[in-house]
Design a protein around this motif. Sequence first.
Motif, PDB file in Angstrom:
ATOM      1  N   THR A   1     -39.778  17.334  53.516  1.00 48.81           N
ATOM      2  CA  THR A   1     -39.631  16.177  54.393  1.00 48.81           C
ATOM      3  C   THR A   1     -40.542  15.028  53.980  1.00 48.81           C
ATOM      4  O   THR A   1     -40.098  13.884  53.879  1.00 48.81           O
ATOM      5  CB  THR A   1     -39.906  16.564  55.860  1.00 48.81           C
ATOM      6  OG1 THR A   1     -38.988  17.574  56.234  1.00 48.81           O
ATOM      7  CG2 THR A   1     -39.761  15.368  56.777  1.00 48.81           C
TER       8      THR A   1
ATOM      9  N   ASP B   1     -41.898  14.467  51.091  1.00 49.16           N
ATOM     10  CA  ASP B   1     -41.450  13.953  49.796  1.00 49.16           C
ATOM     11  C   ASP B   1     -40.250  13.022  49.975  1.00 49.16           C
ATOM     12  O   ASP B   1     -40.178  11.961  49.356  1.00 49.16           O
ATOM     13  CB  ASP B   1     -41.079  15.105  48.855  1.00 49.16           C
ATOM     14  CG  ASP B   1     -42.287  15.950  48.494  1.00 49.16           C
ATOM     15  OD1 ASP B   1     -43.336  15.377  48.181  1.00 49.16           O
ATOM     16  OD2 ASP B   1     -42.164  17.184  48.532  1.00 49.16           O
ATOM     17  N   TRP B   2     -39.310  13.407  50.834  1.00 52.16           N
ATOM     18  CA  TRP B   2     -38.140  12.568  51.078  1.00 52.16           C
ATOM     19  C   TRP B   2     -38.546  11.243  51.722  1.00 52.16           C
ATOM     20  O   TRP B   2     -38.082  10.185  51.310  1.00 52.16           O
ATOM     21  CB  TRP B   2     -37.133  13.296  51.971  1.00 52.16           C
ATOM     22  CG  TRP B   2     -35.933  12.442  52.241  1.00 52.16           C
ATOM     23  CD1 TRP B   2     -34.816  12.329  51.465  1.00 52.16           C
ATOM     24  CD2 TRP B   2     -35.749  11.552  53.352  1.00 52.16           C
ATOM     25  NE1 TRP B   2     -33.944  11.417  52.023  1.00 52.16           N
ATOM     26  CE2 TRP B   2     -34.496  10.929  53.179  1.00 52.16           C
ATOM     27  CE3 TRP B   2     -36.514  11.221  54.457  1.00 52.16           C
ATOM     28  CZ2 TRP B   2     -33.993   9.999  54.082  1.00 52.16           C
ATOM     29  CZ3 TRP B   2     -36.014  10.289  55.351  1.00 52.16           C
ATOM     30  CH2 TRP B   2     -34.771   9.694  55.158  1.00 52.16           C
TER      31      TRP B   2
ATOM     32  N   GLN C   1     -40.216   8.957  49.171  1.00 49.13           N
ATOM     33  CA  GLN C   1     -39.235   8.362  48.271  1.00 49.13           C
ATOM     34  C   GLN C   1     -38.409   7.287  48.991  1.00 49.13           C
ATOM     35  O   GLN C   1     -38.148   6.229  48.451  1.00 49.13           O
ATOM     36  CB  GLN C   1     -38.317   9.443  47.702  1.00 49.13           C
ATOM     37  CG  GLN C   1     -37.199   8.924  46.843  1.00 49.13           C
ATOM     38  CD  GLN C   1     -37.685   8.237  45.584  1.00 49.13           C
ATOM     39  OE1 GLN C   1     -38.712   8.603  45.040  1.00 49.13           O
ATOM     40  NE2 GLN C   1     -36.965   7.232  45.134  1.00 49.13           N
ATOM     41  N   HIS C   2     -38.038   7.590  50.233  1.00 46.66           N
ATOM     42  CA  HIS C   2     -37.213   6.655  51.003  1.00 46.66           C
ATOM     43  C   HIS C   2     -37.941   5.338  51.260  1.00 46.66           C
ATOM     44  O   HIS C   2     -37.363   4.266  51.159  1.00 46.66           O
ATOM     45  CB  HIS C   2     -36.795   7.316  52.322  1.00 46.66           C
ATOM     46  CG  HIS C   2     -35.951   6.445  53.200  1.00 46.66           C
ATOM     47  ND1 HIS C   2     -34.638   6.177  52.925  1.00 46.66           N
ATOM     48  CD2 HIS C   2     -36.255   5.781  54.334  1.00 46.66           C
ATOM     49  CE1 HIS C   2     -34.155   5.383  53.864  1.00 46.66           C
ATOM     50  NE2 HIS C   2     -35.118   5.126  54.728  1.00 46.66           N
TER      51      HIS C   2
END
Length: 92
Positions: free
Chosen positions: A8, A10-11, A14-15
Amino acid sequence: MGRHRPGTLDWLWQHWTGTVPGFDSTADREAGKDAMRDPARLRAALGLYRQNFPIATFGTDAWEMGKLLAGLPTQPTLYLHGGEDILKFLAA
């Protein structure tokens, strides 16, 4: 990170930030995960988002924050960003 999926953060990283060529964010992401392993810290970190973007009303007419974000600021506003922030958009 508690009951949350391990990827989560990491996402989210990146987002919100994209990738900057030549910059390895692994150490920063790991430090963020370590800082939020304590459930109280995780609640504090996510609480602002849960309060401002509630699942029940987000994107509807009942979403209070949406009304605030819909208009332009009524006072002078200084916008700043880093010299490399635009790179993620140029790379797309």
